[in-house]
Write a protein that holds these residues in place. Sequence first.
Motif, mmCIF file in Angstrom:
data_model
loop_
_atom_site.group_PDB
_atom_site.id
_atom_site.type_symbol
_atom_site.label_atom_id
_atom_site.label_comp_id
_atom_site.label_asym_id
_atom_site.label_seq_id
_atom_site.Cartn_x
_atom_site.Cartn_y
_atom_site.Cartn_z
ATOM 1 N N PHE B 41 12.475 -27.916 -25.486
ATOM 2 C CA PHE B 41 14.172 -27.507 -25.929
ATOM 3 C C PHE B 41 13.652 -26.029 -26.901
ATOM 4 C CE2 PHE B 41 14.219 -28.656 -30.448
ATOM 5 C CZ PHE B 41 13.439 -29.465 -30.698
ATOM 6 N N TYR B 103 16.292 -38.575 -28.721
ATOM 7 C CA TYR B 103 16.561 -37.812 -27.375
ATOM 8 C C TYR B 103 15.517 -37.757 -26.290
ATOM 9 C CZ TYR B 103 20.579 -36.782 -30.390
ATOM 10 O OH TYR B 103 21.543 -36.964 -31.483
ATOM 11 N N PRO B 110 17.984 -30.928 -22.187
ATOM 12 C CA PRO B 110 17.283 -30.210 -23.171
ATOM 13 C C PRO B 110 18.445 -29.417 -24.201
ATOM 14 C CG PRO B 110 16.483 -29.429 -21.032
ATOM 15 C CD PRO B 110 17.539 -30.397 -20.844
ATOM 16 N N VAL B 111 19.522 -29.182 -23.630
ATOM 17 C CA VAL B 111 20.693 -28.694 -24.253
ATOM 18 C C VAL B 111 21.291 -29.516 -25.444
ATOM 19 C CG1 VAL B 111 22.604 -29.399 -22.945
ATOM 20 C CG2 VAL B 111 22.760 -26.918 -24.011
ATOM 21 N N ILE B 112 21.318 -30.778 -25.170
ATOM 22 C CA ILE B 112 21.280 -31.847 -26.155
ATOM 23 C C ILE B 112 20.465 -31.593 -27.410
ATOM 24 C CG2 ILE B 112 21.965 -34.199 -26.755
ATOM 25 C CD1 ILE B 112 23.800 -33.264 -24.914
ATOM 26 N N THR B 114 18.799 -29.174 -28.214
ATOM 27 C CA THR B 114 19.042 -27.829 -28.748
ATOM 28 C C THR B 114 20.280 -27.899 -29.742
ATOM 29 O OG1 THR B 114 18.401 -26.812 -26.728
ATOM 30 C CG2 THR B 114 19.679 -25.419 -28.538
ATOM 31 N N MET B 115 21.181 -28.653 -29.382
ATOM 32 C CA MET B 115 22.428 -28.879 -30.301
ATOM 33 C C MET B 115 21.867 -29.679 -31.533
ATOM 34 S SD MET B 115 25.927 -29.920 -28.803
ATOM 35 C CE MET B 115 26.150 -28.824 -27.673
ATOM 36 N N ALA B 116 21.165 -30.679 -31.455
ATOM 37 C CA ALA B 116 20.698 -31.608 -32.397
ATOM 38 C C ALA B 116 19.868 -30.682 -33.545
ATOM 39 C CB ALA B 116 19.796 -32.521 -32.096
ATOM 40 N N LEU B 118 20.642 -27.522 -33.951
ATOM 41 C CA LEU B 118 21.708 -26.962 -34.650
ATOM 42 C C LEU B 118 21.950 -27.603 -36.029
ATOM 43 C CD1 LEU B 118 24.203 -25.490 -32.431
ATOM 44 C CD2 LEU B 118 22.399 -24.116 -33.592
#
Lengths: 428, 336
Positions: B41, B103, B110-112, B114-116, B118
């Motif tokens: 990610f 996760y 992967p986008v989840i 990435t958001m984590a 953040l």
Amino acid sequence: MMRNALLFALMAALFVFTGLTQSWNVALTILNMGVISAIMALGVNMQWGYAGLFNIGVMGFAALGGLAVVLVATPPVEGAMAAGGWRILGALAVGVAALVAASLVWRRLPRFRMLAVLSIIVAGFFIFRGIFDPGVAAVEAINPTIQGNLGGFGLPVLLAWPAGGILAALAAWAIGKTALGLRSDYLAIATLGIAEITLAILRNEEWLSRGVKNVIGLPRPVPYEVDLQRSTAFVDWATGFGFDPAAASSIVVKLCYLGLFAVVLALVMLLAELALHSPWGRMMRAIRDNEVAAGAMGKNVKARHLQIFIIGSAVIGIAGAMMTTLDSQLTPSAYQPLRFTFLIWVMVIVGGSGNNWGAMLGGFLIWWLWVMVEPMGASLLHTLTAPLPDGWAKAHLLDGAAHMRLLTMGIILLLVLRFSPRGLIPGR
Amino acid sequence: MDLLNALVAFANFVFVPAVAYGAQLALGALGVTLIYGILRFSNFAHGDTMAFGAMCTILVTWGLQSWGISAGPLPTALLALPVGIAVTALFLMATDRAVYRFYRKTRAAPVILTMASLGVMFVMNGIVRFIIGVEDINFADGARFLIGAREFREATGLDEGLAIRSTQAITVVVAAVAMALLFWFLNRTRTGKSMRAFADNEDLALLSGINPGRVVMVTWLIVAALATTAGVLYGLDKSFKAFTYFQLLLPIFASAVVGGLGSPIGAVAGGFVIAFSEVGVTYAWKKVAGYVMPENLQPDGLAQLLSTDYKIAVSFAILVLVLLFRPTGLFRGKSV
């Protein structure tokens, strides 16, 4: 359904509570920004919830909306166009022409196209700077303490809201054209970049936005408090109800704003709900859930992504213009990514991605928290540090209260993502 | 003579700063690219990891200074660096345990992740601001210059001086050592090889008995070392300020993407490409041009292509060019 109504009732109760315990003025201030935040969250929700696009450039689109207010609503600066305005516009046209020529050459030319494109870009850049710089110097020399920019068209400020949407949409089109269709993280990086560049432009191009000198005194769509207090009709009306005219005038002004914002929110919400439940919305969700399958069914995934990215960014731009109108000033240095990009994301995730009502609720709730966490954190730290002796450690801890909100927002985001990833009002 | 003067001016204002900056970016981009390759990610918390590591190092540096320990001509921060790395590594492993592991287990998109990241960025940013505040902190001590401009002028008899600050020299040396160690580790040791195998094909790596937990742990350890080193070097070279590290995120990501996400050698190359373009485009070339060009051809302005406020636009423009024409990057990373 009951649950959702309850959640919104709770939200309303929070604002009433603020009004009763602090003051209605404070509650309305928070509510007004809450409406704007809700609209921004709706825009992000369209991109992420409907289509799974990861846009972390919310700040940039909001700032473009703010720029639109300056360009539409401020009166034109006397003589600025004659002094250098046309030169600047001409230079920008040359720049755009160079880019268009470069892309045409890239597509048409059979060979040596790298060389040709490079020389067009380099030559275009120097011609651009040659025309641009004297124009900028001339414009910025006009009465620099209060003007020094081109000004705007002097149109009614409400027109700036759709204009903000259009500006943001144009930027979104350019970004979407390059970064959509690649991996999802690239869109995130590209939007992060365009937001920083937009802000860099607003901070430095004084001919456009007066840079860090800020544009103040933007026209308002509602009456000024001072005018209300001077009008005998208003004072009579207020005293008739037993209100203090000064306090009443500020509340009336905030209510006027609230009315305008509520109309926009209702319109965006209505359109968003209609779109989400139309065949188009079903197609968007199908694309989000399985791009390959949707592509196999003949849906043009990239074009639909571009479409929703532009629409969502336009909604953010409209909200950005509304926010600048509410502040009645454009302060480029006030745009911080943590406040304008990531906070909106927290709103969408907490509220419930994919659900418009959820995003709206998240907008109100998180904005209220964001405002309230700081005093709450400060009083918490005061209580905790009360037994400590006065000194460096205590002072340091109390200073740190200002940073508590970042920590709180981060923890809320992580907890929601982990334990309730569908949010308060889950999407279907 | 003029040509020599021009060369020295170029070295002083463009080459030396760009090499130091490029080394810092390369170290940052290596961390991003390793996480991308192995944990799959984009880690948006990387800038704040650098800030966190630098903060730990600064705190230890202050402790050392108050005990009267110093490293002579070298900055004390170098002595504190291992402690900073250790603390950051512990913090990152705790973050992995608390946030990312879930996760990974559920094989989230992967986008989840990435958001984590953040969310982690928010938390780290809050912690750093809470502990050390938002002021500018200058923690470089020891000798200021390796070569001073005046000494250089006197020694060579040229008009132009060449100044190399000791922090710049240290940056380059430390970065070179760190990169050499990393490449040796990835290419020669058993653990390094298993990490590369894991990055290439997770399922195959698991089948051949590689312990994923160990790979992940070692990755975070290396990322902590790289990020802390990069953060401390940047802080020594410029100064430490909590939110400048967030703004490093874009050039670092641009470096990693230009080189090809997931490719360590690409991250190093990308770092220098970005650094040289940023410094080159925003430098006022008038001085150099004054030496090489004949009198009548000299530019009247500063000959600066873009003002330094648009540094970030340069990395962005390069990023966009790469995305348009070669989305896998110079060294064929594993993107798209």
